[in-house]
Design a protein around this motif. Structure first.
Motif, PDB file in Angstrom:
ATOM      1  N   THR A   1      -8.834 -28.247   4.060  1.00 39.31           N
ATOM      2  CA  THR A   1      -9.542 -27.094   4.599  1.00 39.31           C
ATOM      3  C   THR A   1     -10.939 -27.092   4.007  1.00 39.31           C
ATOM      4  O   THR A   1     -11.245 -26.360   3.089  1.00 39.31           O
TER       5      THR A   1
ATOM      6  N   SER B   1      -4.854 -18.174  -2.197  1.00 40.25           N
ATOM      7  CA  SER B   1      -5.186 -19.377  -1.420  1.00 40.25           C
ATOM      8  C   SER B   1      -4.349 -19.465  -0.160  1.00 40.25           C
ATOM      9  O   SER B   1      -4.863 -19.825   0.909  1.00 40.25           O
TER      10      SER B   1
ATOM     11  N   ALA C   1      -3.837 -16.968  -7.947  1.00 45.10           N
ATOM     12  CA  ALA C   1      -4.729 -17.886  -7.234  1.00 45.10           C
ATOM     13  C   ALA C   1      -4.008 -18.598  -6.104  1.00 45.10           C
ATOM     14  O   ALA C   1      -4.565 -18.783  -5.007  1.00 45.10           O
ATOM     15  N   VAL C   2      -2.761 -18.997  -6.349  1.00 49.47           N
ATOM     16  CA  VAL C   2      -1.983 -19.673  -5.299  1.00 49.47           C
ATOM     17  C   VAL C   2      -1.715 -18.725  -4.130  1.00 49.47           C
ATOM     18  O   VAL C   2      -1.873 -19.096  -2.961  1.00 49.47           O
TER      19      VAL C   2
ATOM     20  N   MET D   1      -5.252 -26.991   1.171  1.00 47.46           N
ATOM     21  CA  MET D   1      -6.531 -26.620   0.581  1.00 47.46           C
ATOM     22  C   MET D   1      -7.491 -27.793   0.595  1.00 47.46           C
ATOM     23  O   MET D   1      -8.690 -27.628   0.828  1.00 47.46           O
TER      24      MET D   1
ATOM     25  N   LEU E   1     -13.109 -17.800  -5.997  1.00 48.22           N
ATOM     26  CA  LEU E   1     -11.773 -17.816  -6.594  1.00 48.22           C
ATOM     27  C   LEU E   1     -11.778 -18.547  -7.924  1.00 48.22           C
ATOM     28  O   LEU E   1     -11.160 -18.092  -8.904  1.00 48.22           O
TER      29      LEU E   1
ATOM     30  N   PHE F   1      -5.654 -16.942   2.374  1.00 42.08           N
ATOM     31  CA  PHE F   1      -6.936 -17.351   2.939  1.00 42.08           C
ATOM     32  C   PHE F   1      -6.793 -18.552   3.863  1.00 42.08           C
ATOM     33  O   PHE F   1      -7.479 -18.642   4.893  1.00 42.08           O
ATOM     34  N   ILE F   2      -5.928 -19.494   3.510  1.00 41.44           N
ATOM     35  CA  ILE F   2      -5.723 -20.665   4.367  1.00 41.44           C
ATOM     36  C   ILE F   2      -5.157 -20.248   5.714  1.00 41.44           C
ATOM     37  O   ILE F   2      -5.567 -20.750   6.775  1.00 41.44           O
TER      38      ILE F   2
ATOM     39  N   LEU G   1      -1.639 -27.145  -1.755  1.00 37.96           N
ATOM     40  CA  LEU G   1      -2.804 -27.863  -2.237  1.00 37.96           C
ATOM     41  C   LEU G   1      -3.300 -28.880  -1.217  1.00 37.96           C
ATOM     42  O   LEU G   1      -4.502 -29.082  -1.053  1.00 37.96           O
TER      43      LEU G   1
ATOM     44  N   TRP H   1     -13.707 -20.346  -2.110  1.00 36.99           N
ATOM     45  CA  TRP H   1     -13.147 -21.223  -3.131  1.00 36.99           C
ATOM     46  C   TRP H   1     -13.965 -21.171  -4.411  1.00 36.99           C
ATOM     47  O   TRP H   1     -13.421 -21.234  -5.520  1.00 36.99           O
TER      48      TRP H   1
END
Length: 569
Positions: free
Chosen positions: A23, A430, A426-427, A20, A463, A433-434, A17, A460
């Motif tokens: 980012t 993420s 979702a995690v 995220m 998502l 993608f990160i 997080l 984001w």
């Protein structure tokens, strides 16, 4: 063991997080397509090189015109005007360039950054005089072919106001409208820098202060515009505008569907379904405002500052409400608990804290030239708040699912299992993608993949839309809504049956001491067994249970527990 695994997962989630939160989208500020530049003697004393950058489509034209002037009739002011257009395959080289460094690139012929290959065009005009009623089209020139970088500058002949120039302007007027007043044309899709150099020409004689003060004041306003195949919008923001248009349509359809289902089953609606409707409405409004902003930028070339700020505020409100929705869903609001009780104040406090700092951070991001340290502080606070929210969500989900397993409520447990799987998905998405974003954009100063920059902002939002769609499906209004609603009688009976069955399973096949066997062969529990059962039900099994009662129990549950304890005494 389960608590150790849960702590490990929470640590990973907190780390993810934080990544995220920092980012952020690379295109924090929209790229305009039109600029107004006012030049006078005071301006030229401070700055003579003016930088304009934009990602252009092939065929985009650069226009340079004089929109207004304030010059004396007998003015002797002469200006030297030239421009330099350069393309680069590195997005970062163009958009990270400071205006004070423009003179280092002006008339440059070599690649300055690895991977920043491209081409350039340079043109020098004849000296122009500052006179009333200046010809606004005097900068029109034939389009020159670009020269590859690392080659020498090809000197261009100076243009002046002569019959040949007039014939050129007449020829330009006969061409399509997009070439009127044009001085150059983009030869490929990519980032461009346009550097305009303006300097005041002197006769070489050093003027005394009295003579300088007697010089009449002058002022000229230039307009630089860059229309392309899709009007003034840039090549990086064109797909983002299409994305917002599609998402706006999707949210409208979702909103209509939710209203229809709510109207059909309005007697069976749960409280959490009103929160879901609010999130859908705010999402629809947010996408509509962003799309309208891009439309204004496309056709006018300038962004409306008030609309941008309003869009950021709407985005902050929607993200805050979305987080509150996930929190209360994880707490079992309306499903396991009839109301939040004391937790309501905590939820409202966390939501307000996140909302305030989100609005401040969005405003600072729009005005990127202001308050970099303040924006960093807001990012840190938002990262910490988001970390606490995620920790709260996962702990609440674990406790809610544990309670549902004890109650053996298969329907509600299946609901929360699907919800938990969605958050896990979702995690994982993420994290992937990160890693891709960091490798592609953050770790590369060149940022050659500029065509994918719009994904950094769109991902984001997409998502979250997926998560919202799953929540809508799980908590959709239907004729069987009440099977998910909290029912005190059913849930209390389920608690007693689950506890009794759990005790029977735990001591199955074990002969208990102190138990008296009835005539029918069943064992009668003694006072010791009853005390042990009371301890099992009322004494927490770990320090986590001691630390979390105010976080997990509502006021009604706390009062019920005290009432049961008083009966045992």
């Amino acid at each position: 063991m389960e608590r150790v695994l849960l702590t490990g997962h929470l640590t990973k989630v907190l780390f993810i997080l934080v990544l995220m939160q920092f980012t952020r989208p690379l295109n924090a500020v929209s790229e305009p397509g039109k600029w107004m530049l006012t030049v006078n003697s005071e301006t030229l004393k401070k700055q003579s090189y003016f930088l304009f950058h934009k990602t252009m489509f092939q065929g985009t034209v650069i226009k340079l015109t004089v929109t207004s002037e304030t010059c004396a009739t007998n003015s002797t002011v002469e200006l030297s005007v030239s421009w330099y257009l350069r393309s680069s395959h590195c997005y970062g080289e163009v958009f990270n360039l400071e205006p004070s460094e423009a003179d280092n690139y002006f008339k440059g012929t070599r690649v300055k950054q690895e991977g920043g290959s491209g081409s350039y065009v340079f043109h020098q005009y004849a000296n122009m005089k500052c006179t009333p009623h200046m010809d606004p089209h005097q900068f029109v020139v034939p389009f020159d072919k670009p020269t590859q970088l690392t080659e020498h500058v090809i000197k261009q002949p100076a243009t002046s106001q002569n019959p040949a120039g007039r014939r050129r302007r007449e020829a330009e007027e006969a061409k399509p409208v997009q070439h009127f007043d044009s001085v150059a044309e983009a030869w490929e899709d990519g980032p461009y820098m346009f550097i305009l150099h303006i300097s005041e020409v002197t006769d070489g004689v050093k003027h005394r202060p009295a003579e300088a003060a007697a010089t009449p004041a002058w002022d000229i306003q230039f307009q630089i515009s860059m229309p392309g195949p899709h009007a003034y919008i840039s090549a990086t923001e064109w797909p983002l505008m299409i994305f917002y248009m599609v998402m706006c349509i999707v949210y409208v359809l979702l909103g209509v569907l939710w209203l229809v289902l709510s109207a059909l089953h309005w007697r069976e609606l749960l409280r959490i379904q009103f929160w879901i409707g609010g999130v859908i409405f705010l999402g629809m409004l947010e996408k509509a405002v962003y799309y309208a902003e891009f439309q204004s930028l496309r056709y006018d070339g300038l962004s409306v500052q008030g609309a941008v700020v309003f869009a950021e505020v709407l985005s902050a409100v929607k993200r805050t409400l979305a987080r509150v929705l996930v929190i209360i869903a994880s707490l079992g609001y309306g499903i396991v608990k009839p109301r939040l009780g004391a937790l309501l104040h905590r939820v409202v406090g966390v939501g307000l804290l996140y909302l305030v700092f989100s609005i401040v951070e969005g405003g600072l991001r729009v005005n990127s030239e202001k308050g970099d340290s303040s924006r960093l502080l807001c990012d840190i606070v938002l990262a910490f708040t988001d970390s606490c929210i995620v920790w709260w969500i996962f702990v609440s989900l674990a406790q809610t699912m544990k309670l549902l397993r004890l109650r053996r409520n298969v329907v509600k447990l299946s609901l929360y299992r699907h919800f938990t799987n969605t958050l896990i998905f979702a995690v994982i998405a993420s994290v992937i993608f990160i890693i891709w974003t960091t490798k592609t954009f953050k770790m590369s100063p060149c940022q050659a993949d500029w065509r994918e920059l719009w994904i950094d902002d769109a991902f984001w939002r997409f998502l979250f839309s997926i998560i919202l769609l799953v929540i809508m499906f799980l908590w959709r209004p239907s004729a069987n809504n009440q099977r998910y609603a909290f029912s005190p009688l059913v849930d209390e009976e389920s608690d007693e049956e689950a506890t009794e069955q759990l005790m029977n399973e735990a001591f199955e096949g074990v002969k208990m001491r102190g138990q008296k066997v009835e005539t029918n062969g069943t064992a009668k529990p003694t006072k010791v067994d009853e005390d042990l059962k009371w301890v099992e039900e009322n004494i927490p099994s770990s320090m986590a249970d001691v630390a979390l009662p105010p976080l997990l129990d509502s006021d009604e549950e706390t009062m019920t527990t005290k009432f049961e304890m008083s009966k045992m005494e």
